[in-house]
Write a protein that holds these residues in place. Sequence first.
Motif, PDB file in Angstrom:
ATOM      1  N   THR A 109       0.839  -1.209   0.000  1.00  0.00           N
ATOM      2  CA  THR A 109       0.000   0.000   0.000  1.00  0.00           C
ATOM      3  C   THR A 109       0.872   1.256   0.000  1.00  0.00           C
ATOM      4  O   THR A 109       2.080   1.178  -0.169  1.00  0.00           O
ATOM      5  CB  THR A 109      -0.935  -0.020   1.224  1.00  0.00           C
ATOM      6  OG1 THR A 109      -0.161  -0.316   2.401  1.00  0.00           O
ATOM      7  CG2 THR A 109      -2.012  -1.085   1.067  1.00  0.00           C
ATOM      8  N   SER A 138      -0.515  -0.198  -4.445  1.00  0.00           N
ATOM      9  CA  SER A 138      -0.472   1.248  -4.656  1.00  0.00           C
ATOM     10  C   SER A 138       0.416   1.608  -5.851  1.00  0.00           C
ATOM     11  O   SER A 138       1.436   0.955  -6.108  1.00  0.00           O
ATOM     12  CB  SER A 138       0.054   1.953  -3.409  1.00  0.00           C
ATOM     13  OG  SER A 138       0.242   3.334  -3.670  1.00  0.00           O
ATOM     14  N   HIS A 139       0.046   2.683  -6.527  1.00  0.00           N
ATOM     15  CA  HIS A 139       0.766   3.090  -7.745  1.00  0.00           C
ATOM     16  C   HIS A 139       2.228   3.480  -7.474  1.00  0.00           C
ATOM     17  O   HIS A 139       3.040   3.481  -8.398  1.00  0.00           O
ATOM     18  CB  HIS A 139       0.036   4.249  -8.425  1.00  0.00           C
ATOM     19  CG  HIS A 139       0.141   5.559  -7.711  1.00  0.00           C
ATOM     20  ND1 HIS A 139      -0.821   6.018  -6.832  1.00  0.00           N
ATOM     21  CD2 HIS A 139       1.087   6.537  -7.769  1.00  0.00           C
ATOM     22  CE1 HIS A 139      -0.464   7.202  -6.377  1.00  0.00           C
ATOM     23  NE2 HIS A 139       0.689   7.544  -6.920  1.00  0.00           N
ATOM     24  N   ASP A 151      -6.528   5.198  -5.740  1.00  0.00           N
ATOM     25  CA  ASP A 151      -5.894   4.233  -4.834  1.00  0.00           C
ATOM     26  C   ASP A 151      -6.832   3.883  -3.679  1.00  0.00           C
ATOM     27  O   ASP A 151      -6.929   2.721  -3.273  1.00  0.00           O
ATOM     28  CB  ASP A 151      -4.581   4.802  -4.291  1.00  0.00           C
ATOM     29  CG  ASP A 151      -3.383   4.480  -5.191  1.00  0.00           C
ATOM     30  OD1 ASP A 151      -3.605   4.270  -6.403  1.00  0.00           O
ATOM     31  OD2 ASP A 151      -2.245   4.447  -4.700  1.00  0.00           O
ATOM     32  N   SER A 211      -5.807   0.437  -1.979  1.00  0.00           N
ATOM     33  CA  SER A 211      -4.341   0.384  -2.004  1.00  0.00           C
ATOM     34  C   SER A 211      -3.677   1.645  -1.448  1.00  0.00           C
ATOM     35  O   SER A 211      -2.458   1.713  -1.351  1.00  0.00           O
ATOM     36  CB  SER A 211      -3.853   0.166  -3.443  1.00  0.00           C
ATOM     37  OG  SER A 211      -4.162   1.285  -4.258  1.00  0.00           O
ATOM     38  N   PHE A 212      -4.463   2.645  -1.081  1.00  0.00           N
ATOM     39  CA  PHE A 212      -3.906   3.894  -0.556  1.00  0.00           C
ATOM     40  C   PHE A 212      -3.221   3.656   0.786  1.00  0.00           C
ATOM     41  O   PHE A 212      -2.129   4.157   1.042  1.00  0.00           O
ATOM     42  CB  PHE A 212      -5.019   4.936  -0.417  1.00  0.00           C
ATOM     43  CG  PHE A 212      -4.538   6.319  -0.040  1.00  0.00           C
ATOM     44  CD1 PHE A 212      -4.092   7.202  -1.014  1.00  0.00           C
ATOM     45  CD2 PHE A 212      -4.546   6.748   1.275  1.00  0.00           C
ATOM     46  CE1 PHE A 212      -3.651   8.479  -0.682  1.00  0.00           C
ATOM     47  CE2 PHE A 212      -4.107   8.012   1.625  1.00  0.00           C
ATOM     48  CZ  PHE A 212      -3.653   8.884   0.637  1.00  0.00           C
ATOM     49  N   HIS A 222      -1.318  -1.598 -13.052  1.00  0.00           N
ATOM     50  CA  HIS A 222      -2.528  -1.334 -12.276  1.00  0.00           C
ATOM     51  C   HIS A 222      -3.601  -2.390 -12.545  1.00  0.00           C
ATOM     52  O   HIS A 222      -4.267  -2.865 -11.624  1.00  0.00           O
ATOM     53  CB  HIS A 222      -3.072   0.064 -12.588  1.00  0.00           C
ATOM     54  CG  HIS A 222      -4.412   0.307 -11.977  1.00  0.00           C
ATOM     55  ND1 HIS A 222      -4.608   0.264 -10.615  1.00  0.00           N
ATOM     56  CD2 HIS A 222      -5.627   0.549 -12.535  1.00  0.00           C
ATOM     57  CE1 HIS A 222      -5.893   0.485 -10.351  1.00  0.00           C
ATOM     58  NE2 HIS A 222      -6.526   0.647 -11.499  1.00  0.00           N
TER      59      HIS A 222
END
Length: 362
Positions: free
Chosen positions: A34, A311-312, A88, A93-94, A304
């Motif tokens: 994350t 997370s990105h 996210d 995933s944030f 993604h």
Amino acid sequence: MSVPKFATPPPPSFHTVLKTRINDYFKQQGKPSTGNFRLYSKAMFLVVGFLALYVHVVFFTPPAGWAILECLILSLFTSAIGFNIMHDGAHGSFSSKPWVNTVAASSLNFLGANTFMWKMKHNVIHHAYTNIDGIDDDLDAKPFLRLCETQKHYKFHKYQHLYFWLAYSLLYLFWIFVSDYKKYFRKKVGDIPLKKMTTKDHLTFWGFKLLHICLFVVIPIVMVGVGPWAIGFVSYALFAGFVLSIVFQLAHTVEHTHFPVPNAETNKIDDEWAIHQLKTTANFATKNRLACWFMGGLNFQVEHHLFPKISHIHYPRINKIITATCNEFNVQYIEYKKVKDAVISHVSYLKQLSHPTLAHAH
């Protein structure tokens, strides 16, 4: 149209191997998949910047030229919040904490849209059935745009590669004032039924819609008058619509991506799900640091789509694992080096589809 099934390859499948390698990477690194301080500090900057611009343009309105410029910059902050925080958060995933993800995802509600509708349209449908016409709602821009060869051709599509920017500019206005309500009252995203909304979901939908109208319509009109508000709000909404649209379109509707059609008899897709994602998704400008920062990793769209719960901020690292695995399994990995290259490919693709009989080339 019923949802199709994907092929089940003999083990070890491409997806299984890939998941194992990505999981091993995070175990070896000893860090969660994350977000981290780098993401949270960017989120803080975007939120503070957005609020400062909003307060200044509404309550301390500068001269017309500056006010319009600030509205356009506010559009960029709106898009960046969507790309970096909401996206996210909505995928979980944030943060490793669910309540933080809920708060991050709720930024979409403040900006006029609705997280319940977004999650159904994006997380459930688009991510599972990418680029499948009749199911993936992101392909539905009918009748204004023809986005794949199975869609009906109209004469005015002859010019879609020239007027697409206008259609994209209208996206945000249409999203917050039309399509969310359409989904709500029809209880469907396209032909796919919505999951049952709870009382909380209904209250959230209407409460935030009213709050958004107060913040972006009522209060600005009271402060600056109808005319200046209309000019400022339309400038803001059109620019935000274009930026949001073009980023998502560059990831899926370009010359090299596929638009699979399920088998008419079995309703099956020929590929396993992960390979389907690679065939229908493209990366662009992954070495451009500004693009990566602004778009929240959406230019790493392949990573993604394969791992939406990561997370990105981790995409540049897992990119190397994914490309190596693709090479090993002889799976094509679609990538455009620059934003410009992806835009040219997208426009060229729209031009291909402007002709009724010209098939999409792979």
